[in-house]
Design an enzyme around this catalytic site. Structure first.
Site: not given
Ligand code: FPP
Length: 252
Positions: A30, A33, A35, A43, A47, A75-76, A78-79
């Site tokens: 987590d 975003g 970062w 964003r 990633h 996650s489901s 995230n859609w």
């Molecule tokens: C959470 O950060 C992370 C995700 C929703 C996706 C995780 C994806 C990766 C680590 C990169 C892709 C992975 C591979 C294996 C290629 P967030 O976007 O929710 O961060 P925030 O809470 O700071 O907004």
């Protein structure tokens, strides 16, 4: 469930080398975003940097003798993100699979996907199946990627299978034990996670491995996922080693 927020020191704690470590570590990655935002970047840059941290996590887990590493990559829920971000994430995943699978296969890593992969496009589904097949012979280390994964959905799907078997007369209700139910989950045959990490300072499970987390230890790290380094992993294992796991039994 006990938890502790850790501020890892840059150097590995001295006791880390002597740890009898967890067999299975699961990570809620987590903070991508935040970062990116803190650097004035889009964003997707977070990633991308997060995908680099995935490599570091695998290296750290293997170096520590962990046999199973589960990563919550999509996650489901995230859609519900904007289409552009979903496309960035699936694009990154496709890129990761294309560029890393040969290395994973050669390096002794078996890749297993859990989650509702049918929601991805046909091309990505094919890449996922190929990646699993190309690494299936490896037994030393298993990397489980949770993609389009939601634990409630997983549990409901298992309940439906059990109900269908009962309706068909092939399973008696009294025979639905914890072991039988676990065998109907996406994680059938996998050990439960001993340790669950979450980065970015959030203290939530977010629909991740709800059944499997029954006796897991939790460590929450105050680091955004793209900054995750081997030292954080070592610090988390040191914290795990200090925990007294009793699995509900009375202390001696
Ligand atoms: C959470 O950060 C992370 C995700 C929703 C996706 C995780 C994806 C990766 C680590 C990169 C892709 C992975 C591979 C294996 C290629 P967030 O976007 O929710 O961060 P925030 O809470 O700071 O907004």
């Amino acid at each position: 469930m006990r938890s502790q927020t850790l501020m890892p020191s840059p150097a590995a704690p001295p006791e880390a080398a002597a740890i009898t470590g967890p067999r299975h570590v699961a990570i809620i990655m987590d903070g991508n975003g935040r970062w990116a935002r803190s650097r004035g970047l889009p964003r997707v840059a977070g990633h991308r940097a997060g995908a680099e941290a995935v490599r570091r996590a695998i290296t750290a887990a293997r170096a520590a003798g962990v046999r199973w590493l589960t990563l919550y990559a999509f996650s489901s829920e995230n859609w519900r993100r904007p289409a552009t971000e979903i496309s960035d994430l699936t694009g990154l995943l496709r890129h990761y699979l294309r560029h890393e699978v040969a290395e994973l296969a050669k390096g002794g890593v078996r890749l297993v996907i859990i989650g509702d992969r049918a929601r991805f496009g046909a091309d990505l589904q094919a890449e996922l199946a190929t990646a699993e097949q190309r690494t299936a012979h490896n037994t030393d280390f298993t990397l489980v990627m949770a993609l389009s994964y939601g634990a409630r959905h997983e549990i409901v799907a298992a309940a439906r299978i059990a109900a269908a078997r009962v309706a068909a007369g092939t399973l008696a209700p009294d025979d639905i034990t914890e072991e039988v139910f676990a065998s109907l989950l996406a994680t059938a045959g996998m050990p439960d996670p001993d340790l669950i990490l979450r980065t970015s300072g959030e203290h939530r499970l977010s629909n991740f491995l709800l059944w499997q987390a029954a006796y897991a230890e939790f460590v929450f790290l105050d680091v955004l996922w793209p900054d995750f380094a081997e030292t954080h992993f070592v610090a988390a294992l040191a914290e795990y080693a200090r925990r007294d796991r009793r699995f509900g039994a009375r202390p001696e």
